[in-house]
Design a protein around this motif. Structure first.
Motif, PDB file in Angstrom:
ATOM      1  N   ARG A 155      26.569  29.544  53.565  1.00 38.52           N
ATOM      2  CA  ARG A 155      26.851  30.676  52.669  1.00 38.52           C
ATOM      3  C   ARG A 155      25.770  31.747  52.783  1.00 38.52           C
ATOM      4  N   TYR A 156      24.525  31.308  52.902  1.00 39.21           N
ATOM      5  CA  TYR A 156      23.394  32.231  53.040  1.00 39.21           C
ATOM      6  C   TYR A 156      23.583  33.168  54.238  1.00 39.21           C
ATOM      7  N   LEU A 157      24.027  32.617  55.358  1.00 39.08           N
ATOM      8  CA  LEU A 157      24.240  33.444  56.549  1.00 39.08           C
ATOM      9  C   LEU A 157      25.275  34.536  56.285  1.00 39.08           C
ATOM     10  N   LEU A 158      26.350  34.178  55.590  1.00 41.58           N
ATOM     11  CA  LEU A 158      27.385  35.164  55.278  1.00 41.58           C
ATOM     12  C   LEU A 158      26.842  36.240  54.348  1.00 41.58           C
ATOM     13  N   ASP A 159      26.135  35.832  53.325  1.00 39.12           N
ATOM     14  CA  ASP A 159      25.618  36.790  52.351  1.00 39.12           C
ATOM     15  C   ASP A 159      24.569  37.705  52.952  1.00 39.12           C
ATOM     16  N   CYS A 160      23.692  37.123  53.735  1.00 42.06           N
ATOM     17  CA  CYS A 160      22.541  37.885  54.218  1.00 42.06           C
ATOM     18  C   CYS A 160      22.874  38.762  55.420  1.00 42.06           C
ATOM     19  N   TYR A 161      23.785  38.293  56.279  1.00 42.56           N
ATOM     20  CA  TYR A 161      24.038  39.009  57.528  1.00 42.56           C
ATOM     21  C   TYR A 161      25.475  39.497  57.692  1.00 42.56           C
ATOM     22  N   GLY A 162      26.369  39.049  56.848  1.00 41.16           N
ATOM     23  CA  GLY A 162      27.723  39.589  56.849  1.00 41.16           C
ATOM     24  C   GLY A 162      28.453  39.412  58.173  1.00 41.16           C
ATOM     25  N   GLU A 163      29.211  40.429  58.555  1.00 42.67           N
ATOM     26  CA  GLU A 163      30.049  40.356  59.750  1.00 42.67           C
ATOM     27  C   GLU A 163      29.250  40.172  61.036  1.00 42.67           C
ATOM     28  N   GLN A 164      27.958  40.500  61.000  1.00 40.38           N
ATOM     29  CA  GLN A 164      27.138  40.390  62.217  1.00 40.38           C
ATOM     30  C   GLN A 164      27.146  38.994  62.815  1.00 40.38           C
ATOM     31  N   ILE A 165      27.236  37.983  61.937  1.00 35.45           N
ATOM     32  CA  ILE A 165      27.094  36.621  62.453  1.00 35.45           C
ATOM     33  C   ILE A 165      28.277  36.209  63.328  1.00 35.45           C
ATOM     34  N   PHE A 166      29.370  36.962  63.266  1.00 31.32           N
ATOM     35  CA  PHE A 166      30.540  36.631  64.080  1.00 31.32           C
ATOM     36  C   PHE A 166      30.607  37.430  65.387  1.00 31.32           C
ATOM     37  N   THR A 167      29.711  38.383  65.559  1.00 28.10           N
ATOM     38  CA  THR A 167      29.805  39.296  66.692  1.00 28.10           C
ATOM     39  C   THR A 167      29.751  38.568  68.031  1.00 28.10           C
ATOM     40  N   THR A 168      28.758  37.724  68.209  1.00 26.96           N
ATOM     41  CA  THR A 168      28.592  37.033  69.492  1.00 26.96           C
ATOM     42  C   THR A 168      29.785  36.128  69.787  1.00 26.96           C
ATOM     43  N   GLY A 169      30.241  35.406  68.784  1.00 26.60           N
ATOM     44  CA  GLY A 169      31.382  34.517  68.983  1.00 26.60           C
ATOM     45  C   GLY A 169      32.647  35.270  69.338  1.00 26.60           C
ATOM     46  N   LEU A 170      32.884  36.400  68.671  1.00 29.12           N
ATOM     47  CA  LEU A 170      34.074  37.190  68.976  1.00 29.12           C
ATOM     48  C   LEU A 170      33.980  37.816  70.362  1.00 29.12           C
ATOM     49  N   GLU A 171      32.787  38.236  70.745  1.00 31.83           N
ATOM     50  CA  GLU A 171      32.607  38.788  72.095  1.00 31.83           C
ATOM     51  C   GLU A 171      32.880  37.718  73.151  1.00 31.83           C
ATOM     52  N   ALA A 172      32.422  36.496  72.889  1.00 31.53           N
ATOM     53  CA  ALA A 172      32.679  35.396  73.828  1.00 31.53           C
ATOM     54  C   ALA A 172      34.177  35.134  73.929  1.00 31.53           C
ATOM     55  N   ARG A 173      34.849  35.115  72.802  1.00 32.49           N
ATOM     56  CA  ARG A 173      36.300  34.899  72.786  1.00 32.49           C
ATOM     57  C   ARG A 173      37.023  36.019  73.511  1.00 32.49           C
ATOM     58  N   ASP A 174      36.646  37.267  73.257  1.00 38.61           N
ATOM     59  CA  ASP A 174      37.319  38.410  73.876  1.00 38.61           C
ATOM     60  C   ASP A 174      37.134  38.405  75.387  1.00 38.61           C
ATOM     61  N   HIS A 175      35.940  38.042  75.824  1.00 39.86           N
ATOM     62  CA  HIS A 175      35.690  37.990  77.266  1.00 39.86           C
ATOM     63  C   HIS A 175      36.586  36.931  77.910  1.00 39.86           C
ATOM     64  N   PHE A 176      36.692  35.798  77.277  1.00 40.41           N
ATOM     65  CA  PHE A 176      37.556  34.743  77.816  1.00 40.41           C
ATOM     66  C   PHE A 176      39.005  35.220  77.906  1.00 40.41           C
ATOM     67  N   MET A 177      39.497  35.842  76.857  1.00 43.19           N
ATOM     68  CA  MET A 177      40.885  36.302  76.839  1.00 43.19           C
ATOM     69  C   MET A 177      41.119  37.355  77.923  1.00 43.19           C
ATOM     70  N   ASP A 178      40.176  38.279  78.079  1.00 42.96           N
ATOM     71  CA  ASP A 178      40.323  39.340  79.083  1.00 42.96           C
ATOM     72  C   ASP A 178      40.373  38.770  80.495  1.00 42.96           C
ATOM     73  N   LYS A 179      39.530  37.789  80.768  1.00 40.56           N
ATOM     74  CA  LYS A 179      39.460  37.228  82.107  1.00 40.56           C
ATOM     75  C   LYS A 179      40.566  36.220  82.390  1.00 40.56           C
ATOM     76  N   LEU A 180      41.094  35.603  81.336  1.00 42.73           N
ATOM     77  CA  LEU A 180      42.132  34.597  81.543  1.00 42.73           C
ATOM     78  C   LEU A 180      43.384  35.214  82.158  1.00 42.73           C
ATOM     79  N   VAL A 181      43.669  36.468  81.824  1.00 37.37           N
ATOM     80  CA  VAL A 181      44.876  37.108  82.360  1.00 37.37           C
ATOM     81  C   VAL A 181      44.797  37.264  83.878  1.00 37.37           C
ATOM     82  N   GLU A 182      43.577  37.221  84.427  1.00 42.38           N
ATOM     83  CA  GLU A 182      43.415  37.310  85.874  1.00 42.38           C
ATOM     84  C   GLU A 182      43.756  35.988  86.558  1.00 42.38           C
TER      85      GLU A 182
END
Length: 567
Positions: free
Chosen positions: A287-314
């Motif tokens: 909970r502390y991570l969500l309160d203190c850093y908000g949406e930032q904590i998901f940035t790296t994970g979403l970027e990793a997911r997006d990269h996988f999705m973009d490359k999978l179509v190839e």
């Protein structure tokens, strides 16, 4: 993973329970209390020379009990109370409770609270976690089961539609609650706002097992959470999609439709009197991570997911499911992939991924579910893409038919393969490919026959402990069948009396009371629970499943040539 997050300037970044535990661990106090490992000393002083690396001591220094300064989960007045209050604010609840037995204990407590008297009726989604079935048994409740909608593109079950819920509420106005599970294992769900409003018109709570959605509403790309949609009691597995340790979960409550004091008493019944402080501390930190850093904590994970999705179509061999139906929500962190060519079932694809060092969340006969999260990295995605590339180069020696179909005609094998293909071509083409899997689980309202044979009527009372229907008039019965609404099924802790059970051929089962669960897999939704009457509409579905040699779970005879029924 490099932390470039910026702490919030508007919220107080604190983790009261974790801070209290680290303060105790850093003190020079000597333990003359349980637990017996004495702040991990047994691992540091005695076992380290034997087992080598000391993997436990840092965690065990936080593994204390209810002593001065650490509060009491079952009567919180200090740091646990403050941590739970912060969690309620973070997740949008009025009250939040830490759970150390996973979402299971939250589901049990909610059911035991709303179904406080044996025989209370509760409206329940048919495809639910086993903990909900156990809760029904413990409460002695009667469940009215609703069949979930199936996504036409994938054949996957989501949740019951609003119309069927409204019909059930109308037919059973004394129901104590509606209990749903959303999102599903594949990340599919719905905005529950309309369902919450319908429940509140009948002055009953909406309960939601949101085990896989603890992160919902915490980022603009995530679906709306059940609490934000108006649900009254919500269970979340904080350990699944956020940063808490396994078995750590939360129960959130809002509104005045749930008896709060009774709920706390039920939680005391189903939770350990010696709760794990490391688990609770991990909930506080998550909970502390969500309160203190908000949406930032998901940035790296979403970027990793997006990269996988973009490359999978190839990759021309594998694809991912995309859900275009606007009625459903989809968790971006859940990526569902499959073999476009249909050679590899989901189970075999999972095995091959694990061979290359990538461990998926789960698989079925068609799909593999990959879970990304706030802890995922670009390196994870690159490893996964490389594994899929390696698998695509392997000889095509294993097919779906080889993996799971035996002695079935070739045309049926081909139909199975076609069900794994993606939404290629026109929508009509795609729906045609999926038809063979989807139509198996839709009952034909026109074929509904509510007549129960004389044999069933004569022996109905013998099945009272497992299931008993409420008499409805003809219009009510037809409407229930149209929306796949079951009669109330009584759940108890009393084992089935084998002397009152017999095995009959499927052809003799119509109109009888079933004495076992029948679960076609996929999609894994029980079409019969013990105690349900085998109406003609369900009987026709059983015949169809058998003729398609569909995989059946829960029955003594997986071929469906016979069924266990009450005498």
């Amino acid at each position: 993973m490099t932390n470039q997050w910026k702490a919030s300037t508007t919220k107080l970044c604190k983790a009261p329970l974790y801070d209290a535990l680290t303060h105790y661990a850093g003190s020079d106090q000597r333990s003359f209390h349980v637990p017996g490992h004495k702040n991990g000393m047994i691992y540091t002083d005695v076992l380290k020379p034997i087992i080598g690396n000391d993997l436990f001591s840092s965690i065990l220094q936080l593994d204390v009990t209810e002593i001065s300064g650490t509060d009491d989960l079952h009567h919180p007045e200090g740091v646990i109370q403050e941590a739970q209050q912060l969690a309620a604010q973070c997740f949008g609840a009025e009250e939040s409770h830490f759970l150390v037995g996973g979402s299971t204990v939250g589901n049990l407590a909610l059911i035991l609270t709303v179904c406080s008297h044996p025989g209370d009726i509760i409206i329940v989604q048919r495809n639910v976690h086993k903990s909900i079935l156990h809760g029904l048994m413990m409460a002695g409740a009667k469940a009215v089961f609703l069949t979930s909608e199936l996504d036409q593109a994938s054949g996957l079950a989501v949740i019951p539609n609003l119309e069927s819920i409204e019909v059930a509420l109308k037919q059973y106005p004394t129901a104590k609650a509606v209990l749903l599970s959303s999102p599903n294992y594949y990340g599919m769900g719905k905005d529950l706002s309309g369902i919450a409003e319908a429940c509140h018109r009948y002055q009953i709570p909406l309960l939601v097992d949101e085990a896989h959605g603890a992160h919902y509403s915490q980022h603009h790309r995530f679906p709306i959470s059940a609490l934000a949609a108006g649900a009254d009691g919500v269970v979340q597995s904080t350990h699944k999609m956020l940063a808490a340790m396994t078995m750590s979960a939360m129960l959130h409550v809002q509104g005045d439709l749930i008896a709060r004091s009774l709920l706390k008493q039920r939680l005391t019944m189903v939770q350990s009197s010696s709760p794990s402080y490391p688990l609770m501390a991990s909930l506080d930190l998550s909970r502390y991570l969500l309160d203190c850093y908000g949406e930032q904590i998901f940035t790296t994970g979403l970027e990793a997911r997006d990269h996988f999705m973009d490359k999978l179509v190839e990759n021309k061999r594998f694809d991912y499911l995309s859900f275009s139906d606007e009625r459903y929500t989809q968790d971006p962190f859940k990526v569902v992939i499959y073999d476009l060519e249909g050679y590899l079932s989901g189970e075999v694809l999972q095995e091959r991924l694990e061979h290359y060092g990538c461990v998926p969340e789960m698989s079925d006969d068609r799909y593999v579910v990959l879970v990304f999260s706030l802890g995922s990295t670009l390196e994870d995605s690159l490893r996964l893409l490389d594994a899929l590339h390696q698998i695509a180069q392997e000889p095509l020696t294993v097919s779906v038919e080889d993996h799971q179909v035996n002695n079935v005609e070739q045309d049926k094998n081909q139909a199975t393969i076609e069900r794994t293909r993606s939404s290629e071509g026109t929508e009509d083409d795609h729906l045609s490919k999926k038809k063979s899997s989807v139509t198996l689980f839709h009952s034909n309202a026109d074929s509904a026959d509510q007549k129960i044979n004389d044999h069933t009527e004569q022996h109905r009372d013998q099945a009272t402990n497992q299931g008993k229907s409420i008499n409805l008039d003809k219009d009510q019965s037809n409407e229930q069948n149209k929306y796949n609404i079951s009669e109330p099924i009584l759940f108890t802790m009393t084992p089935i009396d084998e002397e009152n059970v017999e095995v009959v051929s499927l052809e003799q089962a119509e109109g009888r009371i079933c004495a076992e669960m029948v679960i076609p897999y996929p999609p894994g939704i029980p079409i019969l629970y013990a105690g349900e009457i085998i109406h003609s509409s369900v009987y026709d579905r059983l015949l169809t499943l058998r003729s398609h040699h569909h995989k059946i779970q829960g029955t003594a005879d997986s071929t469906l040539n016979t069924l266990r029924v009450y005498k």
